[in-house]
Design an enzyme around this catalytic site. Structure first.
Site, short mmCIF file in Angstrom:
data_model
loop_
_atom_site.label_atom_id
_atom_site.label_comp_id
_atom_site.label_asym_id
_atom_site.label_seq_id
_atom_site.Cartn_x
_atom_site.Cartn_y
_atom_site.Cartn_z
CB SER A 128 -0.96 0.00 1.20
OG SER A 128 -1.85 -1.10 1.13
CG HIS A 164 13.55 18.32 17.88
ND1 HIS A 164 13.68 17.38 18.88
CD2 HIS A 164 12.46 17.94 17.14
CE1 HIS A 164 12.71 16.48 18.77
NE2 HIS A 164 11.96 16.79 17.72
CB SER A 166 11.75 13.74 16.17
OG SER A 166 10.81 14.70 15.75
CB SER A 174 10.04 6.67 18.77
OG SER A 174 10.38 7.99 19.15
#
Length: 297
Positions: A128, A164, A166, A174
């Site tokens: 997908s 930062h 992420s 994570s």
């Protein structure tokens, strides 16, 4: 956070008309892009930061189907089935928020920047076509102009800031870290160099989802960009500044040639660790080709 940053970008895009030229180039030199000794540009005007490109096919020698980490909460137990070829794109901009933060005698301009890079499994219809990894990178930087020459190259700026980065995912996928980043920039008429050492802000062991990332992604980066005629060439090298088994890093080579106005044909070659955050401790070689709209210069 993923949704928030996407909405912020779309709002900026609508405000400045990115649909026409993506971002106002505002000149090609390093000093122009950082508005060194230039007070004519209004605050909060969106201008280029890192390259903006779309690699329509980005191939890796070793897709990371089983991401691991030294934190037991961040190691995948069941392998994915990603394809070795995906679409990769990067969006990036910055804006000057405050001029002469420390007064006219000392100076110091405060900049806010945002970069987003994504890896999309566009050619994996059997799963997908998911986004395998997206990295979000907001920054705050205090930049001071410099005026000196070394080996015939002009000093442009020095700076310090908070970075930062992420991927906006939950455990075990994570990945994030925070850095204090320093930078020094030099340029000649067709060549620019930026040196960026950084120090990672420490985290509690239980919250650190990518321990020792600095021993893979590195503690310093050297960027060199060259522009001549219709061609733009840049090399970006990172290193851990350690020896032995921790002697790691990466190198990335980008080449772009003008196709039409701001549109360029773009090729990228990467080798080493940290091609993305989820791959921070994964060694691979990637090659991609596509289109770009902005380069480092």
């Amino acid at each position: 956070m993923k949704v928030l940053f996407s909405l912020i970008f779309l709002n900026f895009a609508h405000t400045v008309g990115l649909g026409q030229t993506l971002i106002d180039p505002l000149g090609e030199s390093l000093s122009q892009r950082w508005q060194i000794n230039d007070d004519s540009t209004k605050l909060f005007k969106i201008i280029p930061y890192k390259p903006v490109y779309f690699l329509l096919a980005n191939y890796t020698s070793a897709i990371n189907n089983l991401p691991t980490s030294e934190n037991v909460l961040n190691s995948v137990e069941e392998a994915s089935h990603y394809s070795n070829t995906e679409l990769k794109f990067q969006l990036s901009f910055k804006t000057r928020a405050i001029k002469n933060l420390l007064g006219k005698d000392i100076g110091g301009d405060l900049w806010i920047a945002y970069t987003q890079s994504s890896r999309w499994q566009l050619y994996s219809a059997n799963i997908s076509r998911p986004f395998r990894e997206t990295n979000y990178e907001p920054e705050f930087m205090l930049v001071f102009p410099t005026a000196y020459k070394i080996l015939g190259i002009n000093g442009v700026f020095t700076g310090v800031g908070i970075n930062h980065q992420s991927n906006g995912k939950s455990n075990p996928l994570s990945r994030s870290w925070n850095r204090i980043m320093f930078q020094v920039g030099w340029e000649s008429p067709s060549w620019s160099i930026v040196l960026k050492p950084w120090w990672r802000l420490p985290e509690d062991n239980i919250e650190d989802n990518n321990p020792e990332i600095e021993n893979y992604v590195g503690r310093i980066e050297l960027l060199s960009a060259f522009s001549k005629g219709k061609s733009d060439l840049s090399i970006q090298a990172r290193h851990s500044l350690r020896g032995g088994s921790k002697n790691r890093g990466s190198v990335k080579l980008d080449y772009a040639i003008k196709l039409l106005d701001f549109l360029q044909v773009h090729a990228q070659l990467f080798h080493g660790y940290g091609e993305s955050l989820i791959d921070y401790n994964h060694n691979q070689t990637t090659f991609g080709i596509g289109l770009s709209l902005l380069q480092w210069r």
